[in-house]
Design a protein around this motif. Structure first.
Motif, PDB file in Angstrom:
ATOM      1  N   GLU A 270      -9.777  -0.562  -0.867  1.00  0.00           N
ATOM      2  CA  GLU A 270      -9.644  -0.576   0.594  1.00  0.00           C
ATOM      3  C   GLU A 270      -8.352  -1.278   1.008  1.00  0.00           C
ATOM      4  N   THR A 271      -8.006  -2.359   0.288  1.00  0.00           N
ATOM      5  CA  THR A 271      -6.778  -3.091   0.605  1.00  0.00           C
ATOM      6  C   THR A 271      -5.543  -2.242   0.337  1.00  0.00           C
ATOM      7  N   VAL A 272      -5.550  -1.527  -0.783  1.00  0.00           N
ATOM      8  CA  VAL A 272      -4.416  -0.675  -1.137  1.00  0.00           C
ATOM      9  C   VAL A 272      -4.258   0.461  -0.132  1.00  0.00           C
ATOM     10  N   MET A 273      -5.388   1.058   0.289  1.00  0.00           N
ATOM     11  CA  MET A 273      -5.326   2.147   1.272  1.00  0.00           C
ATOM     12  C   MET A 273      -4.855   1.629   2.629  1.00  0.00           C
ATOM     13  N   ALA A 274      -5.283   0.422   2.986  1.00  0.00           N
ATOM     14  CA  ALA A 274      -4.802  -0.181   4.242  1.00  0.00           C
ATOM     15  C   ALA A 274      -3.306  -0.440   4.162  1.00  0.00           C
ATOM     16  N   LEU A 275      -2.837  -0.795   2.976  1.00  0.00           N
ATOM     17  CA  LEU A 275      -1.410  -1.025   2.769  1.00  0.00           C
ATOM     18  C   LEU A 275      -0.613   0.260   2.991  1.00  0.00           C
ATOM     19  N   MET A 276      -1.246   1.392   2.682  1.00  0.00           N
ATOM     20  CA  MET A 276      -0.581   2.682   2.852  1.00  0.00           C
ATOM     21  C   MET A 276      -0.227   2.944   4.312  1.00  0.00           C
ATOM     22  N   TYR A 277      -1.212   2.726   5.224  1.00  0.00           N
ATOM     23  CA  TYR A 277      -0.920   3.084   6.614  1.00  0.00           C
ATOM     24  C   TYR A 277      -0.318   1.944   7.422  1.00  0.00           C
ATOM     25  N   THR A 278      -0.322   0.725   6.879  1.00  0.00           N
ATOM     26  CA  THR A 278       0.322  -0.378   7.601  1.00  0.00           C
ATOM     27  C   THR A 278       1.760  -0.617   7.146  1.00  0.00           C
ATOM     28  N   VAL A 279       2.075  -0.259   5.915  1.00  0.00           N
ATOM     29  CA  VAL A 279       3.412  -0.524   5.364  1.00  0.00           C
ATOM     30  C   VAL A 279       4.152   0.772   5.026  1.00  0.00           C
ATOM     31  N   VAL A 280       3.515   1.627   4.232  1.00  0.00           N
ATOM     32  CA  VAL A 280       4.205   2.806   3.704  1.00  0.00           C
ATOM     33  C   VAL A 280       4.492   3.840   4.792  1.00  0.00           C
TER      34      VAL A 280
END
Length: 314
Positions: A270-280
């Motif tokens: 969940e953290t990695v996926m959140a990183l996708m739409y907040t950073v990437v």
């Protein structure tokens, strides 16, 4: 039996699941990504402002989208970078609620702006003769202002409801920012109202905009298929390709994380996926709109040419 309620002054953010020996490497990576996001989106904002050829409805919405992306990343990434260098990765209670408010505001604002851009493309392709009269500056301004007002109230509603929650001592958030769902898991008071509002409002600000975008593109493609030609298909993809790419990136990660949850979803996933739409995603948007867009390339060339001419005159 009631649990002892505690007045918390701060939360601890566990951050990302990174090994200590890799901490400096990831710090440099996220710093580079954030600077790229900031510079890329600022470049788009300034190009649209400086070049009169880009003073059109589509680029008016794009300028607002770039501003939203810049703010969206700035809500979480600077705090993440600070905590990566800190021995105690904490955030004050008030700071947590503030971060949550702006995270919801700018995340939802992007969703609404993508709908406005989809409508702009729909009018441009399906009603080209009436485009100028329909997409007037007044309508464009109203759409953006309405998006700001609605999302400000939506974010405020969630924040005020979160402020009423009681906590029972556990102040560790297994995330790199104050995510609302992670905060609810720590609460020891009743959260049924919060969950109901998330369910109802989530449909209004995520599902409905997504369906409106889909409906716009169904109309666009059906209009193209009525008079199929290589030129019309090429024009449609050159006009809509960048927007489709951004929509896919933004909604793909959100739907995968929130609307299609799996029982096997771990906190790490969940953290990695959140990183996708907040950073990437905010970082890639400027590349998508500049590398795939001749108007933006032309604007950059004209601005650089003007600068070169001014330097020669001096």
């Amino acid at each position: 039996m009631e649990r002892n309620q505690t007045i918390l002054s701060e939360f601890l953010l566990l951050g990302l699941p990174i090994q200590p020996e890799h901490q400096h490497l990831f710090y440099a990576l996220f710093l580079t990504m954030y600077l790229t996001t900031a510079l890329g989106n600022l470049l788009i904002i300034f190009l649209i402002q400086l070049d009169s050829h880009l003073h059109t409805p589509m680029y008016f919405f794009l300028r607002n989208l770039s501003f939203s992306d810049l703010c969206f990343s700035s809500v979480t990434i600077p705090k993440l970078l600070q905590n990566m260098q800190s021995q105690t990765p904490s955030i004050p209670y008030g700071g947590c609620l503030t971060q949550m408010y702006f995270f919801i505001l700018f995340g939802d604002l992007e969703s609404f702006l993508l709908v406005a851009m989809a409508y702009d493309r729909y009018v441009a392709i399906c009603s080209p003769l009436h485009y100028t009269s329909i997409m007037s500056p007044k309508l464009c301004t109203c759409l953006v202002m309405l998006s700001w007002v609605l999302n400000a109230f939506h974010a405020l509603l969630h924040t005020l409801l979160a402020a009423t929650l009681s906590f029972c001592g556990n102040n560790v958030i297994p995330h790199f920012f104050c995510d609302l769902s992670a905060l609810l898991k720590l609460a020891c008071s009743d959260i049924h109202v919060n969950e109901l509002v998330i369910f109802i409002m989530g449909g209004l600000v995520v599902i409905i905009p997504f369906l409106l975008i889909i409906a716009s593109y169904i109309q666009i493609f059906s209009s193209i298929l009525k008079v199929p030609s290589a030129q019309s298909i090429r024009k449609a993809f050159s006009t809509c390709g960048s927007h489709i790419s951004v929509v896919s990136l933004f909604y793909g990660t959100i739907i995968g994380l929130y609307l299609c949850p799996s029982a096997n979803n771990s906190t790490v996933k969940e953290t990695v996926m959140a990183l996708m739409y907040t950073v990437v995603t905010p970082m890639l948007n400027p590349f998508i709109y500049s590398l795939r867009n001749r108007d933006m390339k032309g604007a950059l060339g004209r601005v650089l040419q003007k600068k070169k001419m001014l330097c020669c005159l001096c």
